[in-house]
Design a protein around this motif. Sequence first.
Motif, PDB file in Angstrom:
ATOM      1  N   PRO A 497       0.670  -1.274  -0.077  1.00 57.06           N
ATOM      2  CA  PRO A 497       0.001  -0.052  -0.021  1.00 57.06           C
ATOM      3  C   PRO A 497       0.868   1.378   0.116  1.00 57.06           C
ATOM      4  O   PRO A 497       0.365   2.344  -0.272  1.00 57.06           O
ATOM      5  N   PRO A 579      -7.422 -11.972   4.880  1.00 58.62           N
ATOM      6  CA  PRO A 579      -8.709 -11.732   4.330  1.00 58.62           C
ATOM      7  C   PRO A 579      -9.348 -13.069   3.675  1.00 58.62           C
ATOM      8  O   PRO A 579      -8.537 -13.658   3.068  1.00 58.62           O
ATOM      9  N   SER A 580     -10.495 -12.866   3.855  1.00 62.42           N
ATOM     10  CA  SER A 580     -11.431 -14.022   3.248  1.00 62.42           C
ATOM     11  C   SER A 580     -11.374 -14.066   1.915  1.00 62.42           C
ATOM     12  O   SER A 580     -11.316 -15.118   1.176  1.00 62.42           O
ATOM     13  N   ASN A 581     -10.961 -12.894   1.186  1.00 62.85           N
ATOM     14  CA  ASN A 581     -11.169 -12.943  -0.218  1.00 62.85           C
ATOM     15  C   ASN A 581      -9.790 -13.491  -0.597  1.00 62.85           C
ATOM     16  O   ASN A 581      -9.928 -14.181  -1.770  1.00 62.85           O
ATOM     17  N   PRO A 646       2.019  -9.410  -1.136  1.00 60.53           N
ATOM     18  CA  PRO A 646       1.230  -8.176  -1.070  1.00 60.53           C
ATOM     19  C   PRO A 646       0.121  -8.177  -0.136  1.00 60.53           C
ATOM     20  O   PRO A 646      -0.285  -7.332   0.537  1.00 60.53           O
ATOM     21  N   VAL A 647      -0.439  -9.421   0.250  1.00 59.37           N
ATOM     22  CA  VAL A 647      -1.481  -9.553   1.060  1.00 59.37           C
ATOM     23  C   VAL A 647      -1.173  -9.196   2.485  1.00 59.37           C
ATOM     24  O   VAL A 647      -1.671  -8.541   3.295  1.00 59.37           O
ATOM     25  N   ALA A 650      -0.380  -5.627   2.956  1.00 60.71           N
ATOM     26  CA  ALA A 650      -1.689  -4.917   2.902  1.00 60.71           C
ATOM     27  C   ALA A 650      -2.464  -4.826   4.251  1.00 60.71           C
ATOM     28  O   ALA A 650      -2.865  -3.969   5.080  1.00 60.71           O
ATOM     29  N   TYR A 653      -0.255  -2.960   6.819  1.00 65.55           N
ATOM     30  CA  TYR A 653      -0.501  -1.642   6.971  1.00 65.55           C
ATOM     31  C   TYR A 653      -1.681  -1.163   7.473  1.00 65.55           C
ATOM     32  O   TYR A 653      -2.106  -0.229   8.167  1.00 65.55           O
ATOM     33  N   ASP A 654      -2.917  -2.053   7.112  1.00 66.44           N
ATOM     34  CA  ASP A 654      -4.102  -1.842   7.493  1.00 66.44           C
ATOM     35  C   ASP A 654      -4.031  -1.900   9.084  1.00 66.44           C
ATOM     36  O   ASP A 654      -5.006  -0.865   9.749  1.00 66.44           O
TER      37      ASP A 654
ATOM     38  N   GLY B  34      -2.645   2.908  -0.623  1.00 64.95           N
ATOM     39  CA  GLY B  34      -3.310   2.878   0.581  1.00 64.95           C
ATOM     40  C   GLY B  34      -4.278   1.473   0.641  1.00 64.95           C
ATOM     41  O   GLY B  34      -3.878   0.513  -0.344  1.00 64.95           O
ATOM     42  N   THR B  35      -5.339   1.203   1.384  1.00 67.78           N
ATOM     43  CA  THR B  35      -6.052   0.008   1.528  1.00 67.78           C
ATOM     44  C   THR B  35      -7.151   0.178   0.644  1.00 67.78           C
ATOM     45  O   THR B  35      -7.178   1.302  -0.057  1.00 67.78           O
ATOM     46  N   GLU B  38      -9.427   2.852   1.529  1.00 66.13           N
ATOM     47  CA  GLU B  38      -8.824   4.148   1.428  1.00 66.13           C
ATOM     48  C   GLU B  38      -8.763   4.456  -0.032  1.00 66.13           C
ATOM     49  O   GLU B  38      -9.198   5.685  -0.397  1.00 66.13           O
ATOM     50  N   LEU B  58      -8.685  -6.267  -4.362  1.00 65.92           N
ATOM     51  CA  LEU B  58      -9.765  -7.001  -3.485  1.00 65.92           C
ATOM     52  C   LEU B  58      -9.264  -8.072  -2.660  1.00 65.92           C
ATOM     53  O   LEU B  58      -9.617  -8.189  -1.478  1.00 65.92           O
ATOM     54  N   ALA B  60      -6.452  -8.464  -1.230  1.00 64.58           N
ATOM     55  CA  ALA B  60      -5.730  -8.086  -0.097  1.00 64.58           C
ATOM     56  C   ALA B  60      -6.589  -7.428   0.765  1.00 64.58           C
ATOM     57  O   ALA B  60      -6.071  -7.147   2.105  1.00 64.58           O
ATOM     58  N   SER B  61      -7.904  -7.233   0.414  1.00 61.13           N
ATOM     59  CA  SER B  61      -8.803  -6.586   1.413  1.00 61.13           C
ATOM     60  C   SER B  61      -9.556  -7.380   2.404  1.00 61.13           C
ATOM     61  O   SER B  61     -10.113  -8.356   2.139  1.00 61.13           O
ATOM     62  N   PRO B  62      -9.649  -6.617   3.726  1.00 61.67           N
ATOM     63  CA  PRO B  62     -10.549  -7.543   4.691  1.00 61.67           C
ATOM     64  C   PRO B  62     -12.110  -7.442   4.367  1.00 61.67           C
ATOM     65  O   PRO B  62     -12.913  -8.018   4.836  1.00 61.67           O
ATOM     66  N   LEU B  63     -12.405  -6.403   3.289  1.00 60.51           N
ATOM     67  CA  LEU B  63     -13.926  -6.250   3.218  1.00 60.51           C
ATOM     68  C   LEU B  63     -14.403  -7.244   2.204  1.00 60.51           C
ATOM     69  O   LEU B  63     -13.671  -7.727   1.129  1.00 60.51           O
TER      70      LEU B  63
END
Lengths: 658, 658
Positions: A497, A579-581, A646-647, A650, A653-654, B34-35, B38, B58, B60-63
């Motif tokens: 990030p 992350p689940s993704n 990368p995961v 991220a 960073y999060d 950023g995330t 962000e 996506l 790497a995102s927790p969403l």
Amino acid sequence: MSQSAPAVNANANAVNAEPTRMSRTSIATVCLAGTFEEKMRAAAEAGFDGIEVFEPDLVASPLSPEQVRDLAAELGLTLDLYQPFRDLEGVEESVFQDNLRRLEGKFQLMQRLGVDLILLCSNVGTATSWEDEVAVDQLRRAADLAAGYQIRIAYEALAWGRFVNTYEHAWSLVEQADRPNLGVCLDSFHILSRRGDVSGFRAIPGEKVFFVQMADAPIMLMDVLSWSRHHRNFPGEGGFDLVTFMRELYATGYTGPISLEVFSDIYRQTESVRTAREAMRSLQWLDDAQAGEAPTHPTGWDFAEVRAAEPADLAEVLTQLGFEDHGRHRTKDVHLFSAGHARVVTNDRTEAPLEHAGGSVIASIGLQVPDPRTTADHARALHYPKAWRANRADEMVLRGVQAPDGTEVFLAPTSAAAPQWVAEYGRNDGGRVAGAAAPRDAGAGTEPAGVVAGDGLILGIDHVNLAQPWQWFEEGVLFYRSLFGLEAQVSNDVPSPQGLVRSEVMRTPDGAVRVPLNLIPHGLDPGRSSTTRTVTGQIDHDELRLKAAYPQHVAFLASDAVEVARRARARGLRMLPVPSNYYEDLAARFALDEAFLAELRENDVMYDRDEGGEFLHFYTRTVGTVFFEVVERRDGYEGYGAGSAPVRLAAQYDLDRQ
Amino acid sequence: MSQSAPAVNANANAVNAEPTRMSRTSIATVCLAGTFEEKMRAAAEAGFDGIEVFEPDLVASPLSPEQVRDLAAELGLTLDLYQPFRDLEGVEESVFQDNLRRLEGKFQLMQRLGVDLILLCSNVGTATSWEDEVAVDQLRRAADLAAGYQIRIAYEALAWGRFVNTYEHAWSLVEQADRPNLGVCLDSFHILSRRGDVSGFRAIPGEKVFFVQMADAPIMLMDVLSWSRHHRNFPGEGGFDLVTFMRELYATGYTGPISLEVFSDIYRQTESVRTAREAMRSLQWLDDAQAGEAPTHPTGWDFAEVRAAEPADLAEVLTQLGFEDHGRHRTKDVHLFSAGHARVVTNDRTEAPLEHAGGSVIASIGLQVPDPRTTADHARALHYPKAWRANRADEMVLRGVQAPDGTEVFLAPTSAAAPQWVAEYGRNDGGRVAGAAAPRDAGAGTEPAGVVAGDGLILGIDHVNLAQPWQWFEEGVLFYRSLFGLEAQVSNDVPSPQGLVRSEVMRTPDGAVRVPLNLIPHGLDPGRSSTTRTVTGQIDHDELRLKAAYPQHVAFLASDAVEVARRARARGLRMLPVPSNYYEDLAARFALDEAFLAELRENDVMYDRDEGGEFLHFYTRTVGTVFFEVVERRDGYEGYGAGSAPVRLAAQYDLDRQ
């Protein structure tokens, strides 16, 4: 070569019983930052025999040619070459006449300098049509003019020369011109960037090779001119096969100087004395390597030492991972934790820059080598600064050396048993909270008693990932290569990030020691480290702050990563959440068994697969900026988890922003 | 385009009476740091209508996908595209079956996200032999699978695609596959990096263009993959002809979104909200430019303002150059000096960061424009922050705008006479030592009385050279281009003792205003400016310190540079010394008259020549880090003195070290 390192261990593949050695070393002033005078002093200080005078450096200097000559004499430097002269040959007669006028002006200047060799680059601009005969005639006439000044001309094929761009072609013209004071210059960059075949060197008599310029470079796909002007580096820092180049060169009978010509955006910004030392070191490595003398490889890890603003947090994470707490050192403010062959020393000294950055650093690593004294002597011969810790008379003294990024590397004898220094730790830590000692249990380990600590699942250190300030990245590559024989694998860029992270893994051929070097993005650079870095190699506060601001980690090899994760979670470990993704993407990439995928997901364990093997691994949360990884390698998997970095970056960073 | 700037002045070359405008704007999340969250918030904040979901962001995102969908709805963003899907077509049937399985997984994910368009990149890896018919059949089958999910596929030719690497080829396959939910994606980078002919767009019906991705890039010679992954930038920051691209695109009838896809090492390290604003600005510029609306050019210089730790030194140098001292401002702590049309304001406020760096900065510049209000409105429409100084009611108020590097740019009406604000200065400076006022004499000037100040030799400001922190260099290019219509000339790298300096001259077509931007080497960066820079654009202390640490200068145009030098020396000016070697090299390069050469040498005046004209110029020593240059342009010489910048940088470095 006068500063050559002592022979380390003869390689069976050496070409000659008595290998040729560099007779003289030289460096082009363009390699170094600063004024012309600073460049000359730096070259002398680093022990070079001579320099190449790079014309733009002289033009910009307040020193007159006579002052340059006198300063060189005072410093004990020879002026080996004046360079470059461009676009002489293959032109119309009227243009050639003006070129001869320009050239004669340079000869007069060279006489004042006391330089008798000029570099002539193959025409890139003014030659618009080409016949070899015209160029041969013009080269011959230039040589005849030079003869009147007792000057010799070294003709070099630039890789982007308009008509002459291979050394074979340059040599053919020189041979036809047939003048005693006309020869060729062989430049490793111009030849190897075009994948030239150096076995053709043997067609050239050694005495017609007037000069040799060495540069390494990372293997890049870009136009060769930009590559040449911005990204060369010193032998051993890049990807060229310079060893074969040298062997083929010596096969011609060449006995002249080996000179470095490195155009580098990085070294242009680095303090000149430091660069000159690195340059000399690169020739020492090359000289040894072409002679078949390779450094001995380390055989394994002795320990990793972490310094954190919050040492109690380190202790907690390590014990949760199953490490045994060996308590405090008898006399020093450090603690030892171990699991299998993995030993981690935590250093409780906190320092201002660390607190400022809220960070932590991997302060030192310990490597096992067959003979620490030989390796330490080799480090001294390469002028790497010593690393040193105060010791009491009855304590084991480990020899140490400082890596370019400031990490201290300590040298221990190869041993399957726990090292002697472990005995210096006892549980008398005076009430320090270090987390509960891990219970010993059977686990999956098969290690001999007395060595195995922890619950047997963690076997040892797999790799230690070190963050490199961008200025010292290439020096780091040469350090691990020249001193330990680690070789670079293909580098890759990992998106984070906060920018791209260039990562290059240095490792022993057998994988016993792996050191991924991560180049920290410029945007995270907290300051003018390139100018404040001291010449002696002591890490300064800015750099410590930089390293402390960037994640580094120690990875442990385990027999069963999921089981380590499961037990650690039961002991309260906070893992880095995945992350689940990530798992959904994993399912799309590989057809994994549902139950297995669920097990990975439950334990935040990540997964990768290559040709033959599988890789399971997880990360702990960071303590300051240092964290730990546990890896399991199945069936010879050799990577580090494609796509997981990368995961991880991220996620870190999060968490950092929360 | 909803945030479009008001029309500035219609360009006669506009293709249509009613130009097409962007209907919707979009940005790929990979453009922003950023995330994922962000990135989404930054895009929304900057006013984008939608985003492209870049899969690794996506992953790497927790969403969860559903959370992303909800957040987009909350922010008013549409999810325009899911990307990328790779290596689908032109493969063996068994591989294709597995690819369809992967693809269907993405369709299911896209349904959860609520995205109905996927980007399919031409095969770069798994296609080993190629027949168009096989690819057409596989594209058709993929489209049929997508139709079941109400999903459309946009097929894009990557510039490095193994078999399909032009948009013409991609369109040919799409046309043959003939499915309503299969179209093409046109990406400006992939097309223009290969010098594609955009006039072929007209062969494609607009409704078959499913998506458009825009990126600019500096013209570089490197492999197109690395160029694409590291060096793209936003429209107006680079060298591509995107205006023609857009006009040809609209000629197809395309009415869909214009999206930005920029892979940039720089923007990956820049705060996401700042980048998103810059991105939106780049589309505003592009939208206006393709519609034939160009900003009005400035007509000349109003003034330059220098802030120095030692203002008395500035006053001394300026009066030695022949500037008249107009005294202190009535109410502010600034002084005015003028010579001809050149006006320099010195600011006596010293600030902590300046003192720390021992430096000085060019704090602001004044440009004359036909209508300051129009330009100020345009600046506001582009969301450039306002520059503002406190004023009394009876003082002239200049509108102002802040450039990305923090330099304030003030706007004055075009005028041949001295501006009104000059009257606010008087000689009542309360005993400040400002050097002797310069004597007026005839000189060579032919300026009207009342405007000319000084001794008539200095005519005006020629150019102002501004140092750019590396993070903001590209934003600087767009600033001067979008707001003032300045165009970039070819950039070049200038070697200095502390690193290469990339320099790019922004200028009006008539040369009335020239602003060379110098990219400061990383090694001089004093800190994490990229993360500390505030979103509102206020320059922070780190950046001020950086700019103050690097030389910047104001160059004055003179009728006779040698005479200015001679008089200035008589008044005691300390010139930047030019090394004797420079003049010897000059003699070798040009056949110059001996007496002329001696005159140059005596006065430390440098020289250059191009096709038609000659250039004479000299530099003063620095005051802090700011210095002045006096230039004389003969017969339309258009450059800045080839070869002199490295000599200057070396001399400044040398003096700095003494």
